[in-house]
Design a protein around this motif. Sequence first.
Motif, PDB file in Angstrom:
ATOM      1  N   ARG A  56      -0.503   9.546  -0.967  1.00 20.68           N
ATOM      2  CA  ARG A  56      -1.296   9.410   0.243  1.00 20.68           C
ATOM      3  C   ARG A  56      -1.095   8.047   0.897  1.00 20.68           C
ATOM      4  NH1 ARG A  56      -7.344  10.170  -1.183  1.00 20.68           N
ATOM      5  NH2 ARG A  56      -6.359  11.990  -2.126  1.00 20.68           N
ATOM      6  N   CYS A  57      -0.962   6.992   0.088  1.00 20.41           N
ATOM      7  CA  CYS A  57      -0.978   5.629   0.624  1.00 20.41           C
ATOM      8  C   CYS A  57       0.394   4.988   0.770  1.00 20.41           C
ATOM      9  CB  CYS A  57      -1.854   4.748  -0.266  1.00 20.41           C
ATOM     10  SG  CYS A  57      -3.597   5.214  -0.266  1.00 20.41           S
ATOM     11  N   ALA A  58       1.361   5.397  -0.034  1.00 21.95           N
ATOM     12  CA  ALA A  58       2.655   4.717  -0.033  1.00 21.95           C
ATOM     13  C   ALA A  58       3.355   4.711   1.326  1.00 21.95           C
ATOM     14  CB  ALA A  58       3.570   5.326  -1.095  1.00 21.95           C
ATOM     15  N   PRO A  59       3.352   5.814   2.092  1.00 20.68           N
ATOM     16  CA  PRO A  59       4.087   5.791   3.362  1.00 20.68           C
ATOM     17  C   PRO A  59       3.587   4.730   4.343  1.00 20.68           C
ATOM     18  CG  PRO A  59       3.586   8.051   2.719  1.00 20.68           C
ATOM     19  CD  PRO A  59       2.811   7.155   1.798  1.00 20.68           C
ATOM     20  N   VAL A 152      -3.530  -3.793   2.402  1.00 24.06           N
ATOM     21  CA  VAL A 152      -2.145  -3.331   2.434  1.00 24.06           C
ATOM     22  C   VAL A 152      -1.375  -4.052   1.339  1.00 24.06           C
ATOM     23  CG1 VAL A 152      -2.098  -2.726   4.889  1.00 24.06           C
ATOM     24  CG2 VAL A 152      -1.533  -5.065   4.181  1.00 24.06           C
ATOM     25  N   ARG A 153      -0.290  -3.447   0.914  1.00 24.49           N
ATOM     26  CA  ARG A 153       0.500  -4.031  -0.164  1.00 24.49           C
ATOM     27  C   ARG A 153       1.787  -4.655   0.367  1.00 24.49           C
ATOM     28  NH1 ARG A 153       1.949   1.595  -3.269  1.00 24.49           N
ATOM     29  NH2 ARG A 153      -0.326   1.650  -3.246  1.00 24.49           N
ATOM     30  N   LYS A 154       2.313  -5.591  -0.387  1.00 28.23           N
ATOM     31  CA  LYS A 154       3.637  -6.120  -0.060  1.00 28.23           C
ATOM     32  C   LYS A 154       4.638  -4.967  -0.038  1.00 28.23           C
ATOM     33  CE  LYS A 154       3.574  -8.746  -3.691  1.00 28.23           C
ATOM     34  NZ  LYS A 154       4.007  -9.676  -4.770  1.00 28.23           N
ATOM     35  N   PRO A 155       5.580  -4.940   0.908  1.00 23.57           N
ATOM     36  CA  PRO A 155       5.981  -6.004   1.824  1.00 23.57           C
ATOM     37  C   PRO A 155       5.355  -5.925   3.228  1.00 23.57           C
ATOM     38  CG  PRO A 155       7.651  -4.313   1.824  1.00 23.57           C
ATOM     39  CD  PRO A 155       6.590  -3.867   0.847  1.00 23.57           C
ATOM     40  N   SER A 156       4.149  -5.403   3.354  1.00 24.22           N
ATOM     41  CA  SER A 156       3.495  -5.423   4.659  1.00 24.22           C
ATOM     42  C   SER A 156       3.315  -6.858   5.136  1.00 24.22           C
ATOM     43  CB  SER A 156       2.129  -4.737   4.580  1.00 24.22           C
ATOM     44  OG  SER A 156       2.281  -3.365   4.283  1.00 24.22           O
ATOM     45  N   PRO A 157       3.637  -7.157   6.393  1.00 24.17           N
ATOM     46  CA  PRO A 157       3.537  -8.544   6.884  1.00 24.17           C
ATOM     47  C   PRO A 157       2.130  -9.121   6.761  1.00 24.17           C
ATOM     48  CG  PRO A 157       4.676  -7.150   8.484  1.00 24.17           C
ATOM     49  CD  PRO A 157       4.147  -6.245   7.419  1.00 24.17           C
TER      50      PRO A 157
END
Length: 225
Positions: A56-59, A152-157
């Motif tokens: 659900r969250c990875a994309p 949000v998780r890395k690599p999100s800015p």
Amino acid sequence: MSHILFDFFGTLVDYDDGHARAPVRTAAFVSSLGQPMSADEFTARWDEVWMAWEARCAPTRLEFSMLDVARSFLPSASPDEISAFVSVYIAEWNAGVRYLPGLYELLLSLSQRHRLAVVSNTHEPDLVPFHLAAMGVAGLVETVVTSVEVGVRKPSPEIYSSALGRLGIPASSAVFVGDNPSADYFGPLAAGMRAAFLIDPAARHTAVPPAHRLSSVFDLPSVLA
């Protein structure tokens, strides 16, 4: 370069990348709530629920919390039971975390010339601070930024900008050190950091220049010099 930002898991500690290996106490806790199951049955069901959250969250790189998964796993449990469940599970998962001998001395030496921070993907906000305190290095780290807190998780800015904002510095004042090419090398560079160093003891990630690959975090002082 005034700041060093570190990943945590796989960088400052070794760990088992997965779920608790033998969740006997967690399975017993779930059984006490009226849902009898063995450790193997717990692991299979927990993996099923966990991977549904990942899908659900990875994309979108949105981060989910351990509490989110626990509520899905135990939909009829009370908030206190959910909190207790997470505590029991995390205690068993922590058995797979291994501290690195000499890390305190390394970070102490680095802190003489640089300000240090940790930027980590994690599903439990207290987990990284707990381990930093247990290793005796919490006082050497200026701030800890986690994906579950930022959302949000890395690599999100956004997670890098959140860390830089807390530190009050431009991206060009920092370097990043970690073990995941996307999250800890290409992500920080895209965010404008001066450099990044990837822990890659097997030299698998050939897209990263050799001068920016480390066999361990203990190689960092020599490459910074």
